[in-house]
Design an enzyme around this catalytic site. Structure first.
Site, PDB file in Angstrom:
ATOM      1  N   PRO A   2      28.918  76.533  50.941  1.00 41.64           N
ATOM      2  CA  PRO A   2      28.291  75.918  49.683  1.00 41.64           C
ATOM      3  C   PRO A   2      28.679  74.794  49.216  1.00 41.64           C
ATOM      4  O   PRO A   2      29.826  74.588  48.908  1.00 41.64           O
ATOM      5  CB  PRO A   2      28.481  77.127  48.653  1.00 41.64           C
ATOM      6  CG  PRO A   2      29.420  78.112  49.447  1.00 41.64           C
ATOM      7  CD  PRO A   2      30.050  77.536  50.709  1.00 41.64           C
ATOM      8  N   GLU A   3      27.678  73.836  48.800  1.00 43.93           N
ATOM      9  CA  GLU A   3      28.034  72.669  48.286  1.00 43.93           C
ATOM     10  C   GLU A   3      27.057  72.706  46.846  1.00 43.93           C
ATOM     11  O   GLU A   3      26.527  73.557  46.667  1.00 43.93           O
ATOM     12  CB  GLU A   3      27.471  71.333  49.034  1.00 43.93           C
ATOM     13  CG  GLU A   3      28.443  71.371  50.449  1.00 43.93           C
ATOM     14  CD  GLU A   3      28.131  70.164  51.242  1.00 43.93           C
ATOM     15  OE1 GLU A   3      27.768  69.263  51.040  1.00 43.93           O
ATOM     16  OE2 GLU A   3      28.194  70.428  52.693  1.00 43.93           O
TER      17      GLU A   3
END
Length: 273
Positions: A2-3
DNA sequence: GCATTACCCTGAAAGC
DNA sequence: TGCTTTCAGGGTAATG
């Protein structure tokens, strides 16, 4: 992994799902994440109501009433699921937060690189992880004018600079690779060699890539799912990331891969200078 | 300030 | 087929 677009997707969904709900119970697996979950964590959440959900870089900030902040980072493999309490507990479930309406939030993290913490304050500036973050690329202040002097004073490689959360908060390997491709800048370029025009191009590329990724609810390979358990779709838009040896969409040259600071960089040696 | 390296961790993929 | 090894990566810390 996850960014920022994945966290923004989650934040939007969670706002609809849990704002206004009162926390009645907290289950913890007892296993340490990036660091052990503090013994005060559950007590700080219990009895409080979720007032607001914000995103700072890759962190989720859950504002609680009376005043407290619940800080969430998903690390490499963290997931948050909203809904009914799970019938059987996944072995990677490390926290379940129960609400007065019998729904819950479940935090899963196989690799345990994430972070869960709670603070008796509503001021993000008093939280070490948040205080030290750099500028958010979607904030109004993120501009060529802001970035230019920082780059001019740095001899680092641009890839390493953009991954540094103390400089720019929210970018990870995927979106740095993609942004540099769109800006036609080689990942190993030294920051101080970027021209004014390239700096502006980079700012535009980062914002374009992030906005498009948010519209597609982030990128899913194996790990990321949104809070409904659905994968994102930005992986269908990727131009270089994990496309080694495939043809560049602009010039047909093969996409290359190199190691930079123990991370893979994907780029087109013909387009990116 | 920055580069490098190691570490945390598990699952997937590769190798045998 | 099944076991072992390698790789992936976000953040942090130690070291030079």
């Amino acid at each position: 992994m996850p960014e920022m677009p994945e966290i923004e997707t989650l934040a939007r969904q969670l706002r609809a799902a849990v704002v206004g709900k009162r926390i009645t119970g907290v289950y913890l697996s007892g296993m340490a994440l990036r660091r052990p979950i503090a013994s005060t964590f559950a007590a700080r959440l219990r009895g409080r109501t979720i007032r607001k959900i914000r995103r700072c870089g890759k962190y989720l900030l859950v504002e609680l009433e009376p005043g407290a902040l619940w800080v969430i980072h998903l690390g490499m493999s963290g997931r948050i699921l909203a809904g009914s309490p799970p019938k059987s507990r996944d072995r990677h479930t490390h926290a379940i937060v129960q609400f007065s309406d019998s729904t819950c939030l479940e935090y899963r993290d196989p690799r345990r690189f994430g972070l869960l913490a709670a603070y008796e304050t509503l001021k993000p500036g008093q939280i070490p992880e948040i205080r030290e973050l750099g500028k958010d690329p979607l904030s109004p202040g993120f501009s060529g004018r802001w970035l230019r002097p920082l780059l001019q004073n740095s001899g680092r490689e641009i890839k390493s600079f953009l991954l540094d959360q103390h400089k720019v908060a929210g970018l990870g390997n995927i979106y740095v690779c993609e942004s540099l491709f769109h800006a036609r800048i080689h990942p190993a370029r030294r920051c101080s060699t970027l021209t004014l025009e390239e700096t502006d191009r980079l700012v535009r590329a980062i914002r374009y890539v992030l906005r498009l990724a948010i519209r597609n609810r982030g990128t899913s390979f194996s790990d990321f799912m949104d809070s409904d358990g659905r994968p994102g779709e930005y992986q269908n838009c990727l131009k270089v990331f994990q496309r080694e040896r495939q043809k560049c969409v602009r010039c047909k040259a093969p996409i290359r891969r190199m190691r930079q600071g123990n991370r893979s960089s994907f780029y087109c040696a013909h387009c990116q200078k």
